[in-house]
Design a protein around this motif. Structure first.
Motif: not given
Length: 66
Positions: A50-55, A61-64
């Motif tokens: 999974q994609v996570v933010d800086t926290s 729905n973040v393209p990878v």
């Protein structure tokens, strides 16, 4: 010729100051990215994660691309 000597002297001074500054001065200004520990490679070459933010909060729905 004198302006060129002045520019050369300034370049030497700036280079010397850059070498003498502690590296932590520059490192403190760089954003830190979280360690990604939630990616696995499954049988058949399927990658799951999974994609996570800086926290560390999951993002949707973040393209990878690989």
């Amino acid at each position: 010729m004198k302006p060129m000597k002045v520019l050369q002297g300034m370049a030497v001074v700036l280079a010397t100051v850059g070498v003498c500054l502690p590296q932590c001065t520059f490192a403190a200004q760089m954003p830190q990215s979280p360690n990604i520990i939630d990616v696995t490679l499954r049988d058949g070459g399927t990658m799951l994660g999974q994609v996570v933010d800086t926290s560390g909060a999951p993002q949707r729905n973040v393209p990878v691309s690989l």
